[in-house]
Motif scaffolding. Structure first.
Motif, short mmCIF file in Angstrom:
data_model
loop_
_atom_site.label_atom_id
_atom_site.label_comp_id
_atom_site.label_asym_id
_atom_site.label_seq_id
_atom_site.Cartn_x
_atom_site.Cartn_y
_atom_site.Cartn_z
N ALA A 126 0.30 -1.57 -0.01
CA ALA A 126 -0.22 -0.21 -0.05
C ALA A 126 0.56 1.25 -0.09
N GLU A 127 2.04 0.82 1.11
CA GLU A 127 2.69 2.79 1.08
C GLU A 127 3.14 2.70 -0.54
N GLN A 128 3.89 1.85 -1.05
CA GLN A 128 4.90 2.23 -2.11
C GLN A 128 3.70 2.37 -3.29
N GLY A 129 2.89 1.69 -3.15
CA GLY A 129 1.95 2.18 -3.89
C GLY A 129 1.41 3.11 -4.59
N LEU A 130 0.65 3.30 -3.35
CA LEU A 130 -0.04 5.19 -2.84
C LEU A 130 1.25 6.16 -2.66
N LEU A 131 3.02 5.88 -2.65
CA LEU A 131 3.50 6.70 -2.80
C LEU A 131 4.42 6.97 -3.79
N ALA A 132 3.72 6.05 -4.95
CA ALA A 132 4.45 6.18 -6.66
C ALA A 132 3.30 7.02 -6.87
N ALA A 133 2.13 6.44 -6.76
CA ALA A 133 0.91 7.11 -7.65
C ALA A 133 0.62 8.72 -6.56
N HIS A 134 1.20 8.87 -5.88
CA HIS A 134 0.19 10.51 -5.26
C HIS A 134 1.68 10.72 -4.39
N ILE A 156 -9.21 17.62 -1.58
CA ILE A 156 -9.31 16.07 -2.30
C ILE A 156 -10.35 15.78 -0.89
N SER A 157 -11.42 14.91 -1.04
CA SER A 157 -12.47 14.77 -0.84
C SER A 157 -11.62 13.23 0.31
N ALA A 158 -12.45 12.96 1.12
CA ALA A 158 -12.67 11.47 2.12
C ALA A 158 -12.88 10.42 0.89
N GLU A 159 -13.60 10.39 0.10
CA GLU A 159 -14.54 9.31 -0.68
C GLU A 159 -13.14 9.14 -1.62
N GLN A 160 -12.76 10.48 -2.44
CA GLN A 160 -11.08 10.00 -3.47
C GLN A 160 -10.48 9.47 -2.70
N TRP A 161 -9.35 9.93 -1.66
CA TRP A 161 -8.96 9.30 -0.73
C TRP A 161 -8.84 7.40 -0.77
N ARG A 162 -9.98 7.35 -0.18
CA ARG A 162 -10.06 6.02 0.06
C ARG A 162 -10.61 5.20 -0.96
N THR A 163 -10.91 5.72 -2.86
CA THR A 163 -10.47 5.33 -3.73
C THR A 163 -9.24 4.78 -3.80
N TRP A 164 -8.45 6.00 -3.57
CA TRP A 164 -7.28 5.00 -4.29
C TRP A 164 -6.76 4.75 -3.24
N VAL A 165 -7.23 4.69 -2.04
CA VAL A 165 -6.50 3.20 -1.16
C VAL A 165 -6.97 2.40 -1.74
N ARG A 166 -8.28 1.38 -2.06
CA ARG A 166 -8.73 0.47 -2.37
C ARG A 166 -8.20 0.66 -3.88
N GLU A 167 -8.11 0.90 -5.00
CA GLU A 167 -7.84 0.90 -5.77
C GLU A 167 -6.89 0.73 -5.87
N GLY A 168 -5.83 1.18 -5.27
CA GLY A 168 -4.03 0.50 -5.26
C GLY A 168 -4.23 -0.37 -4.50
N LEU A 169 -4.71 -0.93 -3.82
CA LEU A 169 -4.80 -2.27 -3.69
C LEU A 169 -5.61 -3.89 -3.78
N GLY A 170 -6.67 -3.42 -4.69
CA GLY A 170 -7.12 -4.50 -4.78
C GLY A 170 -8.66 -4.55 -3.70
N ASP A 171 -8.10 -6.63 -3.78
CA ASP A 171 -8.98 -7.79 -2.70
C ASP A 171 -8.37 -6.57 -1.10
N ARG A 172 -7.43 -6.61 -1.13
CA ARG A 172 -6.86 -6.39 0.46
C ARG A 172 -7.02 -4.59 0.72
N GLY A 173 -7.95 -3.72 -0.06
CA GLY A 173 -7.97 -2.47 -0.15
C GLY A 173 -9.44 -2.54 1.48
N GLU A 174 -9.63 -2.46 1.44
CA GLU A 174 -10.76 -2.10 2.54
C GLU A 174 -10.01 -2.78 3.69
N ALA A 175 -9.22 -3.45 4.08
CA ALA A 175 -8.68 -4.28 5.32
C ALA A 175 -7.64 -3.12 5.62
#
Length: 103
Positions: free
Chosen positions: A18-26, A64-83
């Protein structure tokens, strides 16, 4: 007991990913001065969660809204995003670090 150790390793790897993916993207959001909050030093969150908290604070500072941030996390992590999202959001809220008071 072996299953528990494997689960912990998978969870830790999910945070690293999660850290690597989100840091790379944002990464530009993490570098924002808004992420330098003293509360992060006191928070009882793992390092990967505090990185997500910094990303959240930077995103909030950029409008950026909370929902947009949540979307980044979910999209970046796929199945693990929710946890990962649930762990990060819980830690931020419990430690008073949630940057979107109305969300």
């Amino acid at each position: 007991m072996v299953g528990t150790v494997g689960y912990r390793e998978q969870t830790q790897q999910a945070f690293v990913d999660a850290e690597q993916g989100l840091l790379a993207a944002h990464g530009e959001l993490v570098e924002s001065p808004a992420g330098n909050v003293e509360g992060l030093d006191r928070a009882a969150c793992s390092g990967h969660i505090t990185d997500l908290a910094r990303l959240a604070m930077g995103a909030s500072a950029e409008g950026i809204s909370a929902e947009q941030w949540r979307t980044w996390v979910r999209e970046g992590l796929g199945d693990r995003g929710e946890a990962v999202l649930a762990a990060a959001e819980h830690c931020m809220r419990v430690n008073g670090l949630w940057p979107w008071p109305q969300a």
